[in-house]
Design an enzyme around this catalytic site. Structure first.
Site, PDB file in Angstrom:
ATOM      1  N   HIS A 332      75.732 -23.573-108.925  1.00 15.99           N
ATOM      2  CA  HIS A 332      74.745 -24.414-108.525  1.00 15.99           C
ATOM      3  C   HIS A 332      75.694 -25.655-107.599  1.00 15.99           C
ATOM      4  CE1 HIS A 332      71.452 -27.377-107.863  1.00 15.99           C
ATOM      5  NE2 HIS A 332      70.642 -26.359-107.727  1.00 15.99           N
ATOM      6  N   ASP A 391      67.479 -19.366-111.100  1.00 20.26           N
ATOM      7  CA  ASP A 391      67.087 -17.971-110.728  1.00 20.26           C
ATOM      8  C   ASP A 391      67.506 -16.622-111.589  1.00 20.26           C
ATOM      9  OD1 ASP A 391      65.770 -18.475-108.271  1.00 20.26           O
ATOM     10  OD2 ASP A 391      67.764 -18.918-107.354  1.00 20.26           O
TER      11      ASP A 391
HETATM   12  N1  COA Z   1      79.202 -15.982-107.545  1.00 19.82           N
HETATM   13  C1  COA Z   1      80.334 -15.795-106.880  1.00 19.82           C
HETATM   14  N2  COA Z   1      81.228 -16.969-106.292  1.00 19.82           N
HETATM   15  C2  COA Z   1      80.505 -18.100-106.293  1.00 19.82           C
HETATM   16  C3  COA Z   1      79.305 -18.161-106.930  1.00 19.82           C
HETATM   17  C4  COA Z   1      78.741 -16.988-107.493  1.00 19.82           C
HETATM   18  N3  COA Z   1      77.810 -17.216-108.123  1.00 19.82           N
HETATM   19  N4  COA Z   1      78.814 -19.532-106.684  1.00 19.82           N
HETATM   20  C5  COA Z   1      79.745 -20.102-105.979  1.00 19.82           C
HETATM   21  N5  COA Z   1      80.741 -18.929-105.654  1.00 19.82           N
HETATM   22  C6  COA Z   1      82.092 -19.359-104.873  1.00 19.82           C
HETATM   23  C7  COA Z   1      81.560 -19.812-103.461  1.00 19.82           C
HETATM   24  O1  COA Z   1      81.441 -18.698-102.627  1.00 19.82           O
HETATM   25  C8  COA Z   1      82.829 -20.459-102.935  1.00 19.82           C
HETATM   26  O2  COA Z   1      83.642 -19.522-102.504  1.00 19.82           O
HETATM   27  P1  COA Z   1      84.640 -19.887-101.368  1.00 19.82           P
HETATM   28  O3  COA Z   1      85.414 -21.235-101.794  1.00 19.82           O
HETATM   29  O4  COA Z   1      85.662 -18.639-101.550  1.00 19.82           O
HETATM   30  O5  COA Z   1      83.869 -19.758-100.031  1.00 19.82           O
HETATM   31  C9  COA Z   1      83.280 -21.432-104.294  1.00 19.82           C
HETATM   32  O6  COA Z   1      82.719 -20.505-105.355  1.00 19.82           O
HETATM   33  C10 COA Z   1      82.689 -22.749-104.443  1.00 19.82           C
HETATM   34  O7  COA Z   1      81.430 -22.589-104.374  1.00 19.82           O
HETATM   35  P2  COA Z   1      80.729 -24.091-104.659  1.00 19.82           P
HETATM   36  O8  COA Z   1      81.059 -25.177-104.002  1.00 19.82           O
HETATM   37  O9  COA Z   1      80.638 -24.238-106.314  1.00 19.82           O
HETATM   38  O10 COA Z   1      79.255 -23.698-104.602  1.00 19.82           O
HETATM   39  P3  COA Z   1      78.105 -24.025-103.468  1.00 19.82           P
HETATM   40  O11 COA Z   1      77.793 -25.438-103.622  1.00 19.82           O
HETATM   41  O12 COA Z   1      78.912 -23.868-102.129  1.00 19.82           O
HETATM   42  O13 COA Z   1      76.935 -23.012-103.718  1.00 19.82           O
HETATM   43  C11 COA Z   1      75.327 -21.544-104.550  1.00 19.82           C
HETATM   44  C12 COA Z   1      76.045 -23.177-104.586  1.00 19.82           C
HETATM   45  C13 COA Z   1      74.323 -21.866-105.267  1.00 19.82           C
HETATM   46  C14 COA Z   1      74.953 -21.308-102.934  1.00 19.82           C
HETATM   47  C15 COA Z   1      76.200 -20.553-104.985  1.00 19.82           C
HETATM   48  O14 COA Z   1      76.678 -21.000-106.275  1.00 19.82           O
HETATM   49  C16 COA Z   1      75.702 -19.347-104.799  1.00 19.82           C
HETATM   50  O15 COA Z   1      75.767 -18.827-103.881  1.00 19.82           O
HETATM   51  N6  COA Z   1      75.194 -18.636-106.141  1.00 19.82           N
HETATM   52  C17 COA Z   1      74.601 -17.332-105.920  1.00 19.82           C
HETATM   53  C18 COA Z   1      73.338 -17.395-105.325  1.00 19.82           C
HETATM   54  C19 COA Z   1      72.380 -18.103-106.337  1.00 19.82           C
HETATM   55  O16 COA Z   1      71.975 -17.652-107.508  1.00 19.82           O
HETATM   56  N7  COA Z   1      71.526 -19.023-105.683  1.00 19.82           N
HETATM   57  C20 COA Z   1      70.376 -19.625-106.071  1.00 19.82           C
HETATM   58  C21 COA Z   1      70.789 -21.214-106.150  1.00 19.82           C
HETATM   59  S1  COA Z   1      69.462 -22.086-107.280  1.00 19.82           S
END
Ligand code: COA
Length: 455
Positions: A332, A391
């Protein structure tokens, strides 16, 4: 219904796409060179401060000596802890989504008279305009209910005698109407999809003005229109937990951006629905279900930590799953140790799983929740907490309620409409300026050539 023939040839597509790739790739290092806040995030991952709001507060960390310090997540709606709202409703054993809508849109919890009046008005507003289902839903059914919901929302503009006025009274009226109609639109769109794309029978039940939003959804979606009180109360809690999440989440920010231009409610909300559809936002609940279907198919022993972990590694490497490298339902932008919505849904899911024979699947989800942070740390080399998000459990609860997959994300929209409308009201009354950030121009000045001079 027939789809349109495609006149865009494959070779033409290749040529156009190659041209795009040659001219329009922006190297990642330019983003840091120009200090661009990608995704409107600061370097430490926190969101860029772009506004102020009295609505939802998503509290996931505290800043200590300039560093993010992880904490258990807390979600408040207009200052009320969402856990307290749900606890209060549980003590009184009653539905609460409408009341939460009142709180978010109007600013305070209603008294008994105000709540009764509000619920009664929502009931009267539920019916769609004459022939709307036939003209706007059944004439052009969609495989995707979110697309149909966005289209139907935009179409409601035509049926509103005063669609463009942006006074509080007019926006409030439109908010009540959309809140009342979303359950009917998604249910009728789902029934049309069943009929035209899945070859199943269509059951067009009419909404009942005296029932709550959750009861109406179950009544409209299920062929026999029947449900138990426990099922409807659980769905009501799901709606409450999805109702609002601050101004920075992608769809609420979409409402902020579009409302700041002075556009009408229907355009703004249709844009928010479109944003919510994305798999990194509301669409993740559907991806989670697909992901677990795949894990269940490919992992022989669901309780074997090593086998499950290996499969999660494959997903993160892009060799399994949808190729994105994401484990859906995990991570998140703000929450660190826990997402309170996931905690609440997990608690609600457990007894239901036992009752409906889904305990093994529940244990698998919990194992994924436990293993993903370890694998994430191993793969990314980041010492950053990662928790389950809403989710991970929402789709599972909907599945146990026997709801069809295609309405999982539309259910999110049906809940979030109240948050969106509250953000729209806040933006229109106190935003004051059109939201207009800047993009660093990268194209070099180029001399125009006549057609014959081009290679
Ligand atoms: N699985 C794999 N990798 C993940 C991840 C996950 N669930 N969540 C974050 N990462 C990765 C990102 O892709 C990013 O990689 P990068 O630096 O190589 O681009 C890294 O971890 C840092 O991400 P972060 O800054 O912690 O997360 P964010 O704030 O950019 O994204 C979400 C938050 C929710 C978009 C992300 O965690 C995600 O895509 N989760 C899966 C989708 C999901 O469940 N969405 C519902 C949200 S309520």
């Amino acid at each position: 219904m027939t789809t349109q023939p495609n006149f865009v040839r494959e070779e033409l597509l290749q040529e156009l796409s190659e041209s795009f790739r040659m001219h329009d790739q922006i190297p990642a290092e330019l983003f840091s060179r120009y200090s661009i806040k990608r995704g409107l995030r600061n370097a430490d991952g926190t969101g860029v401060l772009v506004g102020a709001s009295r609505l939802g507060n998503v509290h996931g960390y505290i800043m200590n000596e300039g560093e993010r310090e992880p904490i258990e997540g807390r979600l408040t709606y207009r200052g009320y802890n969402v856990y307290d709202l749900i606890h209060g409703l549980e003590q009184e054993n009653r539905f609460g989504f409408e009341e939460v809508g009142y709180l978010l849109m109007c600013g305070s919890l209603p008294n008994r008279r105000q709540l009764t009046d509000f619920q009664h008005t929502i009931g009267l507003e539920r019916a769609l305009p004459d022939n709307f289902t036939e003209d706007m839903i059944m004439r052009a059914p969609s495989r995707d209910i979110m697309n149909k919901l966005a289209g139907a929302t935009l179409a409601l503009y035509s049926y509103d005698e005063n669609p463009d006025e942006t006074t509080v009274e007019n926006i409030m009226r439109q908010g009540i109407s959309l809140m009342a109609k979303f359950p009917v639109i998604i249910s009728h769109a789902y029934q049309a999809k069943r009929r035209y794309f899945d070859g199943d029978s269509m059951f067009l039940h009419v909404p009942d003005p005296d029932r709550s939003t959750a009861e109406n959804i179950l009544h409209l979606i299920r062929p026999n229109g029947e449900y138990t009180a426990d099922e409807a109360l659980l769905l009501d809690r799901c709606l409450i937990l999805h109702a609002e999440h601050g101004g920075g989440n992608n769809s609420s920010f979409t409402v902020r951006v579009t409302s700041s231009s002075g556009t009408d409610t229907y355009s703004s909300i249709a844009a928010a629905v479109s944003s919510l559809k994305g798999p990194r936002h509301g669409g993740a609940n559907l991806r989670v279900v697909r992901q677990f279907d795949e894990i269940k198919e490919n992992v022989r022993n669901w309780t074997d930590e090593g086998e499950v972990a290996d499969y999660l590694r494959k997903i993160m490497d892009g060799a399994a799953g949808d190729g994105s490298g994401l484990i859906y339902g995990m991570g998140h932008a703000i929450y660190t140790l826990s997402d309170p919505r996931a905690v609440a849904l997990k608690k609600a899911a457990r007894p239901l799983a036992e009752k409906t024979g889904f305990s093994e699947e529940m244990a698998l989800i919990e194992l994924v929740e436990k293993l993903t942070p370890q694998i994430f740390a191993e793969k990314k080399g980041l010492d950053k907490p990662m928790c389950a998000n809403v989710d991970l459990y929402s789709g599972f609860v909907y599945k146990m309620l026997g709801l069809p997959k295609s309405i999982y994300t539309p259910l999110f929209a049906t809940a979030r409409i109240v948050g969106w409308m509250a953000h729209r009201l806040e933006e229109v009354t106190s935003g004051g300026k059109i939201i207009r950030p800047a993009y660093k121009p990268l194209a070099k000045s180029t001399v125009y050539k006549n057609l014959d001079e081009r290679g």
